[in-house]
Design an enzyme around this catalytic site. Structure first.
Site, PDB file in Angstrom:
ATOM      1  N   THR A  17       0.827  -1.213   0.000  1.00 42.93           N
ATOM      2  CA  THR A  17       0.000   0.000   0.000  1.00 42.93           C
ATOM      3  C   THR A  17       0.860   1.261   0.000  1.00 42.93           C
ATOM      4  OG1 THR A  17      -0.138  -0.136   2.415  1.00 42.93           O
ATOM      5  CG2 THR A  17      -1.950  -1.096   1.167  1.00 42.93           C
ATOM      6  N   SER A 112       8.171   4.628   6.511  1.00 45.92           N
ATOM      7  CA  SER A 112       7.182   5.298   7.349  1.00 45.92           C
ATOM      8  C   SER A 112       7.456   5.115   8.832  1.00 45.92           C
ATOM      9  CB  SER A 112       5.781   4.829   6.974  1.00 45.92           C
ATOM     10  OG  SER A 112       4.797   5.601   7.630  1.00 45.92           O
ATOM     11  N   HIS A 113       6.547   4.465   9.540  1.00 44.39           N
ATOM     12  CA  HIS A 113       6.609   4.328  10.997  1.00 44.39           C
ATOM     13  C   HIS A 113       7.406   3.108  11.432  1.00 44.39           C
ATOM     14  CE1 HIS A 113       3.382   2.015   9.297  1.00 44.39           C
ATOM     15  NE2 HIS A 113       3.366   1.239  10.359  1.00 44.39           N
ATOM     16  N   ASP A 277       5.660  10.555  13.022  1.00 43.97           N
ATOM     17  CA  ASP A 277       6.356   9.284  12.800  1.00 43.97           C
ATOM     18  C   ASP A 277       7.607   9.441  11.949  1.00 43.97           C
ATOM     19  OD1 ASP A 277       5.028   9.828  10.395  1.00 43.97           O
ATOM     20  OD2 ASP A 277       4.857   7.707   9.902  1.00 43.97           O
ATOM     21  N   ASP A 279       8.446   9.230   8.722  1.00 41.35           N
ATOM     22  CA  ASP A 279       8.499  10.068   7.520  1.00 41.35           C
ATOM     23  C   ASP A 279       7.580  11.274   7.580  1.00 41.35           C
ATOM     24  OD1 ASP A 279       6.106   8.607   7.227  1.00 41.35           O
ATOM     25  OD2 ASP A 279       6.260   8.615   5.040  1.00 41.35           O
ATOM     26  N   ASP A 281       4.200  11.570   8.142  1.00 44.53           N
ATOM     27  CA  ASP A 281       2.832  11.600   7.639  1.00 44.53           C
ATOM     28  C   ASP A 281       1.788  11.150   8.661  1.00 44.53           C
ATOM     29  OD1 ASP A 281       3.303   8.871   7.614  1.00 44.53           O
ATOM     30  OD2 ASP A 281       2.961   8.601   5.461  1.00 44.53           O
ATOM     31  N   ARG A 282       2.224  10.726   9.848  1.00 40.16           N
ATOM     32  CA  ARG A 282       1.270  10.312  10.869  1.00 40.16           C
ATOM     33  C   ARG A 282       1.337  11.259  12.066  1.00 40.16           C
ATOM     34  NH1 ARG A 282       0.597   3.810  10.934  1.00 40.16           N
ATOM     35  NH2 ARG A 282       0.788   3.478   8.694  1.00 40.16           N
ATOM     36  N   THR A 344      -7.937   0.934   2.687  1.00 35.71           N
ATOM     37  CA  THR A 344      -6.764   1.480   3.356  1.00 35.71           C
ATOM     38  C   THR A 344      -5.679   1.768   2.315  1.00 35.71           C
ATOM     39  OG1 THR A 344      -7.249   0.329   5.408  1.00 35.71           O
ATOM     40  CG2 THR A 344      -4.960   0.964   5.031  1.00 35.71           C
ATOM     41  N   SER A 365      -5.079   4.695  11.307  1.00 32.85           N
ATOM     42  CA  SER A 365      -3.678   4.425  11.640  1.00 32.85           C
ATOM     43  C   SER A 365      -2.885   5.715  11.798  1.00 32.85           C
ATOM     44  CB  SER A 365      -3.047   3.529  10.574  1.00 32.85           C
ATOM     45  OG  SER A 365      -3.205   4.090   9.293  1.00 32.85           O
ATOM     46  N   LYS A 376      -0.972  11.963   3.582  1.00 33.79           N
ATOM     47  CA  LYS A 376      -1.321  12.334   4.941  1.00 33.79           C
ATOM     48  C   LYS A 376      -0.198  13.187   5.503  1.00 33.79           C
ATOM     49  CE  LYS A 376      -0.156   7.580   6.354  1.00 33.79           C
ATOM     50  NZ  LYS A 376      -0.375   6.801   5.145  1.00 33.79           N
TER      51      LYS A 376
END
Length: 543
Positions: A17, A112-113, A277, A279, A281-282, A344, A365, A376
């Protein structure tokens, strides 16, 4: 000089994803990263002479792959690459650069995270010209190409100095090393009422932002402390580190427990706590004495967005991923605006945003964003919260409880079973799918199944169909349980179970979440036989 290097395909380069994610030693195999990058370029058309944005979250192996990507972009005919100084670009900042400078696309190096380090995770993602993640038709083409690739093109040249803002030429291609923060900070000033937020801080408002030794550190330091006037030390762990300081850069209640404990410490706690996070985006949002779930945060932001200058005319609609709670649906219903339920993966929001059908999007998430970019955006969500707090002059807890009183409360939790044997996880989902036709009308304890299906998304813009996006079991009265396998891990499978109950009665809005969902949690176990199939007595993480 351009060199064509013979190579052999790897069979495991199917993007998930959020691009291709593997452990660093996998990416360090001979030509592994080169194969995937060439497969990206081979799957695109008409980019000769155009601009490519390149950057990443600073994790281990980031700099090495950026050097490879720059030289391969030159060899494949791009006219220019824009690269964040030090190889740093948050994912939303990269999306903004693509859009602002009308780049052809971008390569974002991130997992990411997920953890970083010599034996941890790495990732490569391609974003298209609207600034968003490549849609499935492109990622499918990249995967198909990776299975038969026999050569890649690269310029034979010394490494680029990434640590100095400058412009240079590489085999006829312009390489521009840019300040990674400036354009993004400028965009935030356009969207939000910085004077109002500055005034909030001047009145003694106390905030803590944990950048988790990840990419948002430089962005938060510049915007929150320097431009908005928060006291020095407000932004913690602000230097991006290749291994994120040995921590897991996921802004949830497990990996940001220190922040959570501080925010729950009573009257001396900060007014507002937030984190982002790996990168950028969260986001994690915590008020003094109250954790705001990502689903509730999406709903509150959508209900109050008009308080920020960039959204003063209101919002066109809201989109949420299917597993995200239906709290945002209540806002859309009361406001008379569109609500869209997608699979998602942020890429599914792109068409809706481009078509002007929605303004704000979110995933449970911890991802929230708007039409300002096509990703995001963790820091954006934090700044919108600050704007709302500055205008309303109320606490996070007051704003959330008033929201529940107006729209009802969606009790909601996600139970993650990480690193489950892939065959066992796939078997669990297959058995559930086989049960679906017979579930309607079934009683599980005091609950009665109303409907059950395997979610399929019909994109209202391009009419594409995405099937098998998660199993939904809906009960009479509006409660539901959702099962899906995550596509963001790098080892084994992660089974995610989402549990939700809608409670309209304000007198029942102060229950403990897991207690409020106890019968649904038990129903999920009965439906999926989780313990027996996974060998797990309890979830790895509960959020």
């Amino acid at each position: 000089m351009i060199k064509t290097i013979a190579t052999k395909p790897y069979g495991d380069q199917k993007p998930g994803t959020s691009g291709l994610r593997k452990k660093v030693p996998v990416f360090q195999q001979e030509n592994y990263a080169q194969n995937f990058i060439q497969s990206i370029f081979d799957s695109l058309e008409d980019f000769a002479g155009k601009t490519l944005v390149i950057g990443g979250d600073g994790r281990y192996f980031n700099r090495e792959v950026i050097q490879i990507a720059i030289k391969m972009a030159a060899a494949n005919g791009f006219g220019k690459v824009m690269v964040g100084k030090g190889g740093i670009l948050s994912t939303p900042a990269a999306s903004n650069l693509i859009r602002k400078y009308k780049a052809f696309g971008g390569i974002i190096l991130s997992a990411s995270h997920n953890p970083g380090g010599p034996t941890e995770d790495f990732g490569i993602k391609y974003n298209i010209g609207n600034g968003g993640p490549a849609p499935e038709k492109i990622t499918d083409a990249i995967y198909a190409r990776s299975r038969v690739i026999d050569s890649y093109k690269i310029v034979d040249a010394p490494e680029i100095d990434l640590d100095r803002v400058t412009t240079l030429t590489l085999d006829g291609m312009t390489v521009e090393i840019i300040d990674p923060v400036a354009d993004y900070a400028e965009l935030m000033e356009e969207l939000f009422d910085f004077p109002a937020i500055r005034n909030l801080f001047s009145l003694g408002f106390h905030m803590v932002f944990d950048a988790m030794s990840a990419v948002t550190g430089p962005y938060a330091k510049e915007i929150i402390e320097r431009r908005l006037g928060a006291s020095e030390g407000t932004v913690r762990n602000f230097t991006p580190l290749p291994d994120f300081g040995g921590h897991h850069p996921d802004p949830n209640l497990v990996h940001a427990k220190e922040l959570y404990d501080e925010m729950m410490s009573g009257g001396d706690a900060p007014d507002f706590g937030a984190a982002s996070d790996g990168d950028g985006d969260r986001n994690l949002i915590i008020g003094r004495g109250i954790f705001v779930t990502p689903s509730d945060s999406l709903a509150v932001l959508a209900a109050n967005a008009q308080l920020a200058p960039g959204y003063s005319k209101g919002i066109a609609g809201i989109a949420r991923s299917m597993p995200t709670s239906m709290a945002a649906d209540k806002v859309a219903e009361k406001r008379g605006i569109g609500i869209y339920e997608t699979p998602t993966g942020w890429k599914f929001f792109g068409n809706l945003l481009d078509a002007g059908k929605v303004t704000i999007c979110g995933e449970e998430s911890a991802g929230t964003g708007s039409d300002h970019v096509r990703e995001k955006d963790g820091l954006w969500a934090v700044l919108l919260w600050l704007n709302i707090l500055a205008v309303r002059g109320e606490s996070v807890e007051d704003i959330v409880t008033q929201h529940w009183a107006t729209y009802g409360r969606n009790y909601y939790s996600r139970h993650d079973y990480e690193g489950v044997d892939s065959d066992a996880a796939n078997g669990l989902m297959a058995t559930l799918r086989d049960k679906l036709p017979s579930l309607s009308g079934t009683k599980i304890g005091d609950l009665t199944v109303e409907t059950a299906d395997d979610f399929a998304y019909h994109d209202p813009v391009d009419q594409s169909v995405s099937k098998n996006q998660g199993i939904r079991v809906l009960f009479e009265g509006g409660s539901r349980v959702v099962f899906r396998l995550s596509g963001t891990g790098t080892s084994g499978a992660t089974l995610r179970v989402y549990i939700e109950r809608y409670e309209p009665d304000a007198n029942r809005h102060n229950l403990e979440t897991q207690a409020a969902l106890a019968d649904l949690i038990a129903a999920a176990e009965t439906l999926a036989d989780i313990r027996a199939r996974t060998g797990r007595d309890a979830p790895t993480v509960i959020t």
